[in-house]
Motif scaffolding. Structure first.
Motif, PDB file in Angstrom:
ATOM      1  N   TRP A  28     -20.422 -12.696   0.386  1.00  0.00           N
ATOM      2  CA  TRP A  28     -20.088 -11.991   1.625  1.00  0.00           C
ATOM      3  C   TRP A  28     -19.908 -12.998   2.746  1.00  0.00           C
ATOM      4  O   TRP A  28     -20.372 -14.130   2.674  1.00  0.00           O
ATOM      5  CB  TRP A  28     -21.125 -10.936   1.974  1.00  0.00           C
ATOM      6  N   ARG A  90     -20.014  -8.249   5.639  1.00  0.00           N
ATOM      7  CA  ARG A  90     -21.480  -8.114   5.669  1.00  0.00           C
ATOM      8  C   ARG A  90     -21.894  -6.666   5.411  1.00  0.00           C
ATOM      9  O   ARG A  90     -22.840  -6.405   4.665  1.00  0.00           O
ATOM     10  CB  ARG A  90     -22.033  -8.601   7.010  1.00  0.00           C
ATOM     11  N   ASN A  94     -24.219  -5.393   2.399  1.00  0.00           N
ATOM     12  CA  ASN A  94     -25.453  -4.672   2.694  1.00  0.00           C
ATOM     13  C   ASN A  94     -25.525  -3.379   1.888  1.00  0.00           C
ATOM     14  O   ASN A  94     -26.565  -3.065   1.301  1.00  0.00           O
ATOM     15  CB  ASN A  94     -25.550  -4.390   4.191  1.00  0.00           C
ATOM     16  N   ILE A  99     -27.382  -8.830   0.472  1.00  0.00           N
ATOM     17  CA  ILE A  99     -27.362  -9.680   1.675  1.00  0.00           C
ATOM     18  C   ILE A  99     -28.254 -10.909   1.489  1.00  0.00           C
ATOM     19  O   ILE A  99     -27.839 -12.034   1.742  1.00  0.00           O
ATOM     20  CB  ILE A  99     -27.805  -8.887   2.919  1.00  0.00           C
TER      21      ILE A  99
END
Length: 111
Positions: A28, A90, A94, A99
């Motif tokens: 990410w 992100r 998540n 993450i």
């Protein structure tokens, strides 16, 4: 051309639209610059970078470690790290629950 490693196809989508799938590593990123499509990168959006899929393509991504799935829109190019098939925003990372690790194994199919 696709490569097969440990029985999992990586590197390319199959030609059958109903079975279109790609598996590999995903990471990410959360920049605030422009994406390759020209839009501003939004870490809160459900977007991703892929090397070849057309911008706007919607892809269902499943985290192989925990089974969580989401749908993201391709709006950027990448990843540029060997062995990775997808860079997620992100927010997408998540939702998929990776993450803290920064990367995970995923499978994706055109949504």
């Amino acid at each position: 051309m696709a490569a097969v490693a440990a029985g999992v196809m990586t590197g390319a989508f199959t030609t059958d639209a109903s079975a279109t799938i790609q598996c590999g590593r995903a990471s990410w990123y959360a920049l605030h610059s422009r994406t390759a499509s020209g839009e501003k990168m939004n870490p809160s959006a459900m977007t991703a970078a892929h090397r070849t899929l057309p911008f706007g393509t919607r892809v269902k991504v499943t985290n192989k470690k925990n089974g969580k799935s989401i749908v993201v829109r391709i709006n950027d190019r990448g990843p540029f790290v060997k062995g990775r098939v997808l860079d997620l925003s992100r927010a997408a990372a998540n939702q998929l629950g990776f993450i803290s690790s920064g990367h995970t194994s995923v499978c994706m199919a055109k949504a």
